[in-house]
Design an enzyme around this catalytic site. Structure first.
Site, PDB file in Angstrom:
ATOM      1  N   TYR A   1      -4.319   9.854 -15.715  1.00  0.00           N
ATOM      2  CA  TYR A   1      -3.923   9.739 -14.052  1.00  0.00           C
ATOM      3  C   TYR A   1      -3.778  11.145 -13.619  1.00  0.00           C
ATOM      4  CZ  TYR A   1      -3.004   4.670 -14.737  1.00  0.00           C
ATOM      5  OH  TYR A   1      -3.493   3.204 -14.961  1.00  0.00           O
TER       6      TYR A   1
ATOM      7  N   LYS B   1      -3.134   4.320 -29.166  1.00  0.00           N
ATOM      8  CA  LYS B   1      -4.698   4.261 -29.930  1.00  0.00           C
ATOM      9  C   LYS B   1      -5.060   5.277 -30.740  1.00  0.00           C
ATOM     10  CE  LYS B   1      -8.259   1.667 -29.629  1.00  0.00           C
ATOM     11  NZ  LYS B   1      -8.256   0.237 -30.290  1.00  0.00           N
TER      12      LYS B   1
ATOM     13  N   ASP C   1      -4.840  -2.534 -28.131  1.00  0.00           N
ATOM     14  CA  ASP C   1      -5.474  -3.819 -27.962  1.00  0.00           C
ATOM     15  C   ASP C   1      -4.541  -4.988 -28.705  1.00  0.00           C
ATOM     16  OD1 ASP C   1      -5.873  -2.256 -30.172  1.00  0.00           O
ATOM     17  OD2 ASP C   1      -8.320  -2.527 -30.150  1.00  0.00           O
TER      18      ASP C   1
ATOM     19  N   ASP D   1       1.014   1.085 -17.759  1.00  0.00           N
ATOM     20  CA  ASP D   1       0.392   0.307 -16.508  1.00  0.00           C
ATOM     21  C   ASP D   1      -0.053  -0.914 -16.936  1.00  0.00           C
ATOM     22  OD1 ASP D   1      -0.092  -0.059 -13.902  1.00  0.00           O
ATOM     23  OD2 ASP D   1      -1.456   1.691 -13.687  1.00  0.00           O
TER      24      ASP D   1
ATOM     25  N   ASP E   1       1.971  -4.725 -16.486  1.00  0.00           N
ATOM     26  CA  ASP E   1       1.505  -5.896 -15.668  1.00  0.00           C
ATOM     27  C   ASP E   1       1.259  -7.145 -16.485  1.00  0.00           C
ATOM     28  OD1 ASP E   1       1.667  -4.206 -13.640  1.00  0.00           O
ATOM     29  OD2 ASP E   1      -0.342  -3.970 -12.974  1.00  0.00           O
TER      30      ASP E   1
END
Length: 372
Positions: free
Chosen positions: A142, A189, A221, A245, A249
């Site tokens: 980001y 990851k 994942d 993030d 959510d």
């Protein structure tokens, strides 16, 4: 205690839900003899409209002079639907996090007994879920260098992390785990990304300083899948910015509504408290926005300053409101006339009268007859 609190309502439903959080904090101040001063400023789309800047200088200065920040929500369709817009509401929030050094975002996720049937997941899967997500907030993709080719056919975003950025949020997560169920799960990851491999290396080293905390690892994942299959397995989740993030959510479905999830963004000097939901402009000024996440963010603000009894009183008020169905339509299929303000009024009343607040309050505020 004396606290100067900057209030940044923002856009959409932000002002409505933030008003209810302020209402609760004022009641706490009155009941516990604290002195809370609230000062409001613009951020997001409303700030762009007024000042052509998503984070005006005066707003940033107010935040730096305050003890804490109570944040609403930002975003507006006119910017979401315009990919060519040079100034966007989200830039204000990202800049605020960077300028104040708010490097850790903390998001509690809890399955309330009275709302188990509101989640799309089966009751036996989510019952007993109590997770605290620690997301690194000022690094990663980001905030990395961004590039778009002159012809507009190629774009890139750089994801980078330093040891220091990882260590400081990792320590917060491990300290939290020591006061919970003594388990940290690092979500990364590492089978693909160099940044994730650095995360694993550094977090393993940090873990050695907390021998009573168990550390395990999940690829993002798989973590997303496990969040749905068996969320009770998690205690503290530690992860980088973008993964956090997404995962946090996703976790909102456990509670039945994203309108229930609070958060704190903290650094070495400053702290900001906000619901994780967006600005939901379609619901603005209709009285249907759920203020619970904002009110619980206010409780996190109190806990940050070690006002634990005060924070617990707000949490008890929230649980009572859920039990009595004094909630907004997103989680209330029984009574659909309870407004955003009604919920705030009930929380306020409970703070003043925790032993007397009962179903009569609901009837009175809905204009129904009752015998007291």
């Amino acid at each position: 205690m004396k606290l100067n609190i900057a209030v940044l309502p923002g856009d959409g439903i932000g002002p409505e839900v933030t008003n209810q959080a302020v209402k609760a904090l004022k009641a706490i101040a009155s009941e516990f003899n604290h002195n809370f001063k609230f000062t409001t400023a613009d951020v997001g789309a409303v700030a762009i409209d007024k000042h052509n800047d998503a984070l005006p200088g005066q707003t940033l200065e107010l935040c730096k002079k305050s003890d804490a920040i109570l944040f609403g929500a930002i975003g507006d369709p006119k910017y979401d639907n315009d990919p060519s817009a040079k100034v966007r509401p989200e830039q204000g929030l990202l800049k605020l996090r960077k300028e104040l050094g708010l490097y850790a975002n903390i998001r509690p996720v809890k399955a309330y007994k009275t709302l188990l049937d509101k989640s799309p997941l089966k009751k036996h899967i989510i019952q007993g879920t109590d997770i605290s997500i620690y997301r690194e907030l000022t690094g990663g993709i980001y905030f990395g260098e961004k590039h778009t080719s002159e012809d507009g056919d190629y774009a890139s975003d750089l994801c980078g992390y330093s040891r220091e950025e990882i260590e400081r949020v990792a320590h917060l997560a491990f300290v939290a785990a020591e006061n919970r169920s003594h388990k940290v799960t690092l979500v990364d990851k590492a089978n693909v990304l160099e940044t994730s491999r650095l995360w694993r290396k550094v977090v393993k080293e940090v873990a050695e300083q907390y021998p009573d905390v168990t550390l395990d690892f999940l690829f993002v994942d798989n973590a997303a899948m496990q969040m749905i299959l068996n969320p009770k397995q998690f205690d503290v989740i530690l992860t980088e910015n973008m993964f956090g993030d997404i995962i946090s959510d996703e976790a909102s479905v456990i509670g039945g509504s994203i309108g229930l999830l609070a958060s704190a963004s903290v650094g070495d000097k400053y702290a900001m408290f906000e619901p994780i939901h967006g600005s939901y402009p379609q619901a603005a000024d209709k009285g249907i926005a759920n203020p619970i996440a904002s009110i619980l963010s206010a409780a996190m603000l109190l806990s940050h300053f070690e006002l634990h009894n005060e924070a617990e009183l707000i949490r008890l008020a929230v649980e009572k409101s859920l039990k009595l169905n004094i909630t907004t339509p997103d989680i209330n299929s029984v009574v659909n006339t309870v407004t955003t303000s009604n919920v705030g009024d009930f929380i306020e009343d409970f703070i003043y009268n925790p032993k007397d607040t009962n179903l009569n309050f609901k009837n009175i505020h809905l204009g129904q007859s009752t015998i007291i």
